[in-house]
Design an enzyme around this catalytic site. Structure first.
Site, mmCIF file in Angstrom:
data_model
loop_
_atom_site.group_PDB
_atom_site.id
_atom_site.type_symbol
_atom_site.label_atom_id
_atom_site.label_comp_id
_atom_site.label_asym_id
_atom_site.label_seq_id
_atom_site.Cartn_x
_atom_site.Cartn_y
_atom_site.Cartn_z
ATOM 1 N N HIS A 107 32.650 48.427 49.452
ATOM 2 C CA HIS A 107 33.186 47.086 49.135
ATOM 3 C C HIS A 107 32.749 45.972 50.085
ATOM 4 C CE1 HIS A 107 36.255 48.392 46.201
ATOM 5 N NE2 HIS A 107 36.252 49.512 46.912
ATOM 6 N N GLU A 135 42.961 49.253 50.862
ATOM 7 C CA GLU A 135 41.886 49.991 51.524
ATOM 8 C C GLU A 135 41.145 49.069 52.463
ATOM 9 O OE1 GLU A 135 38.653 53.134 50.079
ATOM 10 O OE2 GLU A 135 38.061 51.111 49.601
ATOM 11 N N HIS A 161 36.428 54.227 41.491
ATOM 12 C CA HIS A 161 37.069 53.935 42.787
ATOM 13 C C HIS A 161 38.498 54.453 42.752
ATOM 14 C CE1 HIS A 161 34.346 51.097 44.978
ATOM 15 N NE2 HIS A 161 33.720 51.242 43.831
ATOM 16 N N GLY A 162 39.062 54.651 43.934
ATOM 17 C CA GLY A 162 40.460 55.066 43.990
ATOM 18 C C GLY A 162 40.661 56.418 43.323
ATOM 19 N N GLY A 163 39.736 57.342 43.577
ATOM 20 C CA GLY A 163 39.803 58.650 42.916
ATOM 21 C C GLY A 163 40.761 59.641 43.580
HETATM 22 ZN ZN LIG Z 1 36.882 51.284 46.330
#
Ligand SMILES: [Zn+2]
Length: 361
Positions: free
Chosen positions: A109, A181, A264-266
């Site tokens: 990011h 994050e 993302h955010g797995g």
């Molecule tokens: Zn991410």
């Protein structure tokens, strides 16, 4: 025919990255992108990939890169983050081929206020390109998803035009990943913004595809960074199939999956959710929270188990005051850090197995 018949081992760039992602889509698997903050975490991820015969994506976040450079270096104007991501990139380039696996070297990011970081890495890519005919990194992420859509797409396009002559891959985000994050907090984001509409995904495709094919999209489908109690936001990976179909129809294309998608955010997702995402053209899933916890587990358990030997350089406390055996082999960082590497190794291999990435070389 396995992946090593198609792409070399070591850091890959340009068409080799595209070949890797095409192969992954064709064979319905995705590659975990492991966030690394030190040479130790890089090595643990590489070792796990080597032993499972799988390709790997290593990525540095903005904060992770600054940490790589050292917390003692001031991060004014993204100085430490630029330095650290470059230092990490050279470390990965030096060792990756000795693990015998293809590695995509990526930065995570990059929000609007962090763009000087991306500028610094791109400058390093351009210098490297002049000498080696390929960029230093395989790919970068730009994430302007918190800004208005028009700004997001126009600015992403501008950066992609800078990447294209080097065949440098660019990942972008549209729609918002919830949670928190690396200092970016979307915990109070509007719930609708957590699901990207297909029209928006197509707008991105329309802007970027005339420039080059080397881009991927992180479209939000209820993803959340971090691990939370389930139930608050529903993950809907089936939406990704709609995006693929929408774009396919718009461009009258032959491919079922014209888009390279990123998950993302797995962390904390079920095997079924991951499988649905992969079946719908996800080629990369980010793994950070779970490998952080895994790395700690090995160090924590070692310290708890050997605390009687870790309080002093000489003597085991459990044997009383008179004991004088040296504790060097316990407090040597090569021992306790290695325990963290081993537990992280296992978690990377679990991600590989979940994504169908094991044994694909
Ligand atoms: Zn991410």
């Amino acid at each position: 025919m396995g992946l090593l018949d198609i792409v070399p081992s070591g850091v890959i760039t340009g068409d080799n990255v595209k070949k890797l992602f095409d192969y992954a889509q064709e064979h319905k698997f995705a590659i975990p992108a492991i966030n690394c903050t030190t040479s130790s975490t890089v090595n643990a991820a590489l070792e796990a990939a080597r032993d499972q015969k799988s390709p790997l994506i290593i990525q540095f976040s903005n904060g992770g890169a600054a940490f790589y450079a050292g917390k003692g270096i001031d991060n004014k104007d993204q100085h430490a983050s630029i330095l650290g991501s470059i230092a990490g990139a050279y470390h990965v380039r030096a060792v990756a081929k000795h693990y015998g696996v293809p590695v995509v070297l990526h930065s995570d990011h990059c929000a609007k206020e962090l763009l000087p970081w991306l500028d610094g890495m791109l400058a390093a890519d351009e210098v490297y390109f002049k000498e080696h005919g390929e960029p230093l990194f395989s790919s970068h992420m730009i994430d302007l998803s918190a800004d208005p859509k028009e700004y997001n797409i126009a600015t992403t396009k501008k950066y992609f035009e800078r990447c294209a002559p080097m065949k440098l891959w660019l990942e972008m985000e549209i729609g918002i990943t919830g949670g928190e994050e690396d200092g970016v907090n979307n915990e109070s984001a509007d719930k609708d913004a957590l699901y990207t509409p297909s029209e928006d995904v197509y707008e991105v495709y329309e802007a970027l595809s005339p420039i080059a094919p080397y881009f991927s999209i992180a479209a939000a489908f209820g993803n959340v960074h971090g691990v939370y109690k389930p139930g608050n936001v529903v993950l809907r990976p089936e939406l990704l199939e709609q995006h693929q179909k929408f774009v396919k129809d718009k461009i009258s294309g032959d491919s079922e999956h014209p888009l390279y998608l990123v998950f993302h955010g797995g962390s904390g997702s079920s095997a079924e959710e991951i499988q649905t995402a992969v079946n719908n053209g996800v080629v990369k899933m980010n793994v950070d929270t779970d490998t952080q916890f895994a790395y700690l587990a090995g160090v924590r358990d070692f310290v708890l188990e050997h605390q009687d030997r870790l309080m002093k350089q000489i003597g085991d406390l459990s044997k009383g005051e008179g004991d004088s055996t040296p504790n060097k082999k316990y407090y040597d960082p090569r021992n306790w850090i290695r325990h963290g590497e081993k537990t992280m190794y296992k978690r990377v291999q679990q991600a590989n197995s979940d994504l169908g990435n094991a044994g694909t070389l």
